[in-house]
Design an enzyme around this catalytic site. Structure first.
Site, mmCIF file in Angstrom:
data_model
loop_
_atom_site.group_PDB
_atom_site.id
_atom_site.type_symbol
_atom_site.label_atom_id
_atom_site.label_comp_id
_atom_site.label_asym_id
_atom_site.label_seq_id
_atom_site.Cartn_x
_atom_site.Cartn_y
_atom_site.Cartn_z
ATOM 1 C CE LYS A 161 -4.017 10.979 2.122
ATOM 2 N NZ LYS A 161 -4.396 10.411 1.198
ATOM 3 C CE LYS A 195 -8.013 13.719 -0.399
ATOM 4 N NZ LYS A 195 -7.242 12.781 -1.755
ATOM 5 N NE ARG A 196 -5.029 10.317 9.149
ATOM 6 C CZ ARG A 196 -5.356 9.505 10.466
ATOM 7 N NH1 ARG A 196 -6.264 8.670 11.066
ATOM 8 N NH2 ARG A 196 -3.873 9.788 11.315
ATOM 9 C CB THR A 228 -10.165 4.290 -2.322
ATOM 10 O OG1 THR A 228 -10.148 5.250 -1.554
ATOM 11 C CG2 THR A 228 -9.958 3.279 -2.867
ATOM 12 C CG HIS A 247 -2.142 -0.995 0.872
ATOM 13 N ND1 HIS A 247 -3.012 -0.035 0.306
ATOM 14 C CD2 HIS A 247 -2.431 -1.677 1.505
ATOM 15 C CE1 HIS A 247 -4.072 -1.028 0.490
ATOM 16 N NE2 HIS A 247 -3.309 -2.250 1.345
ATOM 17 C CE LYS A 291 -14.054 6.259 -0.443
ATOM 18 N NZ LYS A 291 -13.844 7.074 0.864
#
Ligand SMILES: *Cc1c(COP(=O)(O)O)cnc(C)c1O
Length: 832
Positions: free
Chosen positions: A575, A569-570, A677, A378, A681
């Site tokens: 990110k 998101k986290r 992911t 991952h 969505k």
């Protein structure tokens, strides 16, 4: 004692062979009668005194009965036809609420709604009292939940194995814009979905010694004598597939002491000390580690890993032996998938069981192991590649450490004979890292023991081949495959966005509910003005609903006709929420410079948790909130720009935000997001993506077309090249007047009046240690956001692209992902 593959108590199969009684009716009056019966006789309340929570429990139990009928049938069929089973081992399952999963998949939403209406109860209110099962941190745990649902939908006999954490992921509150963590208590009012299995109990050993025991004149076997034995107790939750065709089991383990109380100590007056062993044992399933991406280097975490791996292995080996009686056929009837390296110790446990309990010779045991296991990688982040100190494993699992040493010796022998004299290769493929104290590398171990190792997007899989597993891939070629992640459309379309689902059924037919690739039929409708109107009306209604949530949660009023620009998101530096915040500040500066210009209205929506010990991430949350406070209270800005940070991001909040998003921020530093992911969505629900060529964004681009997505920034290889040149951001900043002004504003305390140094560690990193390429990508991002704004002005063009996003997302169903796993990795049939 030797810990054998036998339950402590005789474990008969836990599910009765035949369903008792007649199947329960799905009509309104049967449902109403059953709900009332549950309320009265299980909850013990009358309709007069029942709270929403009581009603929720009654409904859940009535629905659960209908699941159980199908569960029994599924399990019986698997036994009868001798089907191969898939075991999905994951330390995380980020499930969320289950009521609408069960209702939707059994087509019971409308009948139950009607039955409750007759009782004067509103189903949607009950929905919100169910606590989220948050047994995961983020994407990895949510993937496990989506995959469980798809395996049931595709009729694959599967068990999920994990830990029944008493406290899931912490609850996030914001105090003055700072993240505060509070314990989460999802079980405090009971859990109507689970079945406790007090008879399914396994002994799990820790510590102790290994002794050689003669089994004949010439043979010895190793006998592990653990110093400490705790028990793993099973709790089962049903996972219903679409249309109730198949039901699987999620089996979560809870830890308890074999001797809950030392009576001698208690009687001597040590009332607390008498329970010390019990506390120590039970701490194993007490809390989910809130580490995202990086392993918490703590002994308790390792104990959790072995605890759940060993219980799961004993359980599945017992099931196999009961039916087939021969451990040598395990790989024919069992496929074990490791969701990341956290369950890797299961490999060594299986070797141990075969060697020490079943007397299988080493070579054969290793063959069976490799044919049974496969491993999903991952992350490539170096700090997240799991490894454990040799002395820790030696102390907690002495027999396992012996086996790891032997495995490594054979593994290195093979590597040496294929690559004589190549020491660099040897040290890179070794299961033991000698460079920073001796540590066992779980990724290398998982690779060596698996017939398939998969990445989670095309780009990630390529990078895996080039980086972490380059040498292992040369040594053991052909094992790496790609299985791009997916999401279950039942949750992320049908349940989260019933308005859009209804419109889709009307427009392209009900087959869309069963086959996600039917979405392609939407393509011609993107040019149909009447359809676009209806489509945008659904989006508008979802935005009105989210505006209400925002108002209720944080008291900020937003204009639903604004562009809803969403990053959920986290919180992690890779990110790049910081990039988004800097652009927000730039936009704020521009609006203040020309307040009378005809600005688009935009709402920047953030949500996400930071790991409690991740200082920079928590500071990013604070900055977002400080910027929000200044922007939202500036009278020159008003509805032109609003910034909201919704607290406590979880699956249920995602279900509220995703259907209302116009723009999806997927702006990670290229090469760092394995798949994502959340990106899927949001696009499935009609958001246009602004993103880098990273993870599954690459495949989203291919599926929606480059006119319908906003791609910007450095590519993965360019990021690598830049990093080699150095990561000082000074030149990028001085070449960008807009960015320079933004950073100066942050540094001068515009958003932290009286404390200009508050964000110094963020701005210093940008100036001199910009590993995540925020300054390098800023101008491209800013310019791309202006293109977004231009397109937003053209409602028809935006609506067209939004529809084409939905139309292109069929491939991202987790049914597609799981069908690929079934064919290429597990060798099991699927049923559509
Ligand atoms: C989907 C999801 C994630 C993963 O989001 P990414 O944007 O892929 O990181 C994390 N948390 C929750 C609650 C989710 O639903």
């Amino acid at each position: 004692m030797n810990v054998k593959a036998e339950p402590v108590h005789a474990a008969l199969e836990t599910i009765p062979a035949e369903s008792p009684g007649a199947p329960r009716g799905d009509d309104n009056s049967s449902l109403r009668a059953d709900i009332l019966e549950k309320l009265t006789y299980y909850v013990g309340k009358s309709t007069v005194t029942a709270s929403d929570r009581d009603w929720f429990v009654a409904v859940a139990l009535a629905v659960r009965d209908r699941v159980v009928d199908r569960w029994i049938a599924s399990t019986k069929a698997t036994y009868e036809n001798g089907a191969k089973r898939v075991y999905y081992l994951s330390l995380e399952f980020l499930i969320g609420r289950l009521l609408f999963d069960a209702l939707n998949n059994l087509q019971l939403t409308d009948p139950v709604r009607a039955a409750l209406e007759e009782l004067g109860v509103d189903l949607d209110r009950l929905r919100t009292v169910e606590p989220d099962a948050a047994l995961g941190n983020g994407g990895l745990g949510r993937l496990a939940a989506c995959y469980m649902e798809s395996m049931a939908t595709l009729g694959i006999p599967a068990y999920g194995y994990g830990i029944r954490y008493e406290h899931g992921l912490f609850r996030q509150a914001l105090k003055n814009g700072w993240q505060q963590e509070y314990p989460e208590d999802w079980l405090s009012f009971g859990n109507p979905w689970e079945f406790e299995r007090p008879e399914v109990v396994y002994a799990i050993g820790f510590g102790g010694t290994v002794e050689a025991e003669a089994t004949s004149d010439v043979m010895v076997r190793s006998v592990w004598k653990p110093a400490e034995v705790i028990e793993a107790v099973a709790y089962d939750t049903t996972i219903v597939g679409w249309r109730g065709r198949h039901v699987n089991t999620l089996r979560l383990w809870s830890a308890r002491a074999s001797h809950p109380l030392r009576l001698d100590a208690f009687n001597l007056g040590d009332h607390v000390g008498a329970f010390a062993d019990r506390m120590r044992a039970e701490s194993i399933s007490k809390i989910l580690y809130p580490s995202d991406e990086t392993p918490a280097g703590q002994e308790l975490r390792f104990r959790q890993e072995y605890f759940f791996a060993a219980a799961s292995l004993q359980d599945l080996v017992r099931r196999h032996m009961k039916v087939y009686g021969d451990i040598r056929t395990l790989h024919e009837k069992v496929a074990i998938q490791l969701n990341d390296t956290h369950p890797t110790i299961a490999i060594v446990e299986l070797m141990r069981l075969m060697l020490d309990t079943y007397d299988i010779a080493w070579e054969e045991a290793w063959e069976i192991t490799q044919k049974t296991f496969s491993y999903t990688n991952h992350t490539l982040l170096p700090e997240a590649l799991e490894s454990w100190p040799v002395p820790l494993i030696e102390r907690l699992l002495p027999r396992h450490m012996q086996i790891i040493y032997l495995l490594n010796a054979f593994h290195l022998d093979a590597a040496r004979s294929k690559n004589p004299g190549n020491d660099a290769l040897l040290s890179s493929v070794s299961l033991i890292d000698e460079s920073q104290g001796r540590r066992v590398r779980m990724g290398q171990l998982a690779f060596a023991a698996s017939h398939r190792i998969n990445g989670v997007s095309a780009l990630h899989t390529d990078l895996m081949r080039q980086t972490v597993f380059r040498d292992l891939n040369t040594l053991l070629p052909g094992r790496i495959v790609n299985k791009t992640n997916g999401i279950t459309f039942r949750r992320w379309l049908h349940q989260a966005n019933p308005g859009l689902t209804k419109l889709l059924v009307e427009a392209i037919g009900p087959k869309i509910l069963d086959d996600s690739m039917e979405l392609e039929k939407l393509k011609p409708l993107a040019d149909d003005a009447a359809f676009r109107e209806k489509f945008l009306a659904v989006k508008r209604a979802n935005k009105v609903a989210l505006a209400k949530v925002i108002q209720e949660q944080i008291g900020i009023r937003v204009d639903p006709s604004s562009l809803f620009d969403v990053q959920i998101k986290r919180i992690h530096e890779y990110k790049r929420q910081l990039l988004n915040i800097l652009e927000t500040i730039a936009l704020y500066d521009a609006i203040r410079a020309q307040p009378t210009r005809d600005w688009n209205h935009r709402v920047k929506i953030f949500a996400g948790k930071a790991a409690p010990s991740y200082h920079q991430a928590k500071l990013i949350i604070k900055l977002a909130n400080d910027v929000a406070r200044i922007v939202n209270s500036d009278p020159t800005v008003r509805d032109k720009l609003k910034v909201v940070f919704l607290p406590n991001y979880n699956v249920s909040l995602a279900e509220a935000i995703v259907p209302a998003a116009d723009l999806s921020e997927q702006i990670s530093t290229a090469g760092m997001e394995a798949s994502g992911t959340g990106n899927m969505k949001l696009a499935l629900n009609g958001a246009l993506t602004i993103g880098t060529l990273d993870g599954a964004n690459v495949e989203i681009l291919e599926n929606v077309g480059d006119d319908n997505i906003f791609i910007f920034g450095l590519k993965a290889d360019e990021v690598e090249a830049r990093r080699r040149e150095g990561i000082d951001g000074t030149a990028n900043i001085s070449n960008s007047p807009i960015l320079a002004e933004v950073i100066e504003a942050v540094e001068s305390g515009v958003f932290s009046p009286g404390e200009p140094g508050r964000f110094g560690s963020l701005t210093n990193a940008l100036r001199h240690h910009d590993y995540f390429m925020v300054t390098a990508d800023f101008d491209a991002y800013y310019a791309t956001q202006r293109r977004v704004g231009d397109k937003w002005r053209d409602t028809a063009a935006w609506g067209r692209s939004s529809i084409l996003n939905v139309a292109g997302m069929g491939w991202f169903s987790s049914d597609r992902s799981i069908a690929e796993y079934a064919e290429d990795i597990w060798d099991v049939p699927v049923r559509y």
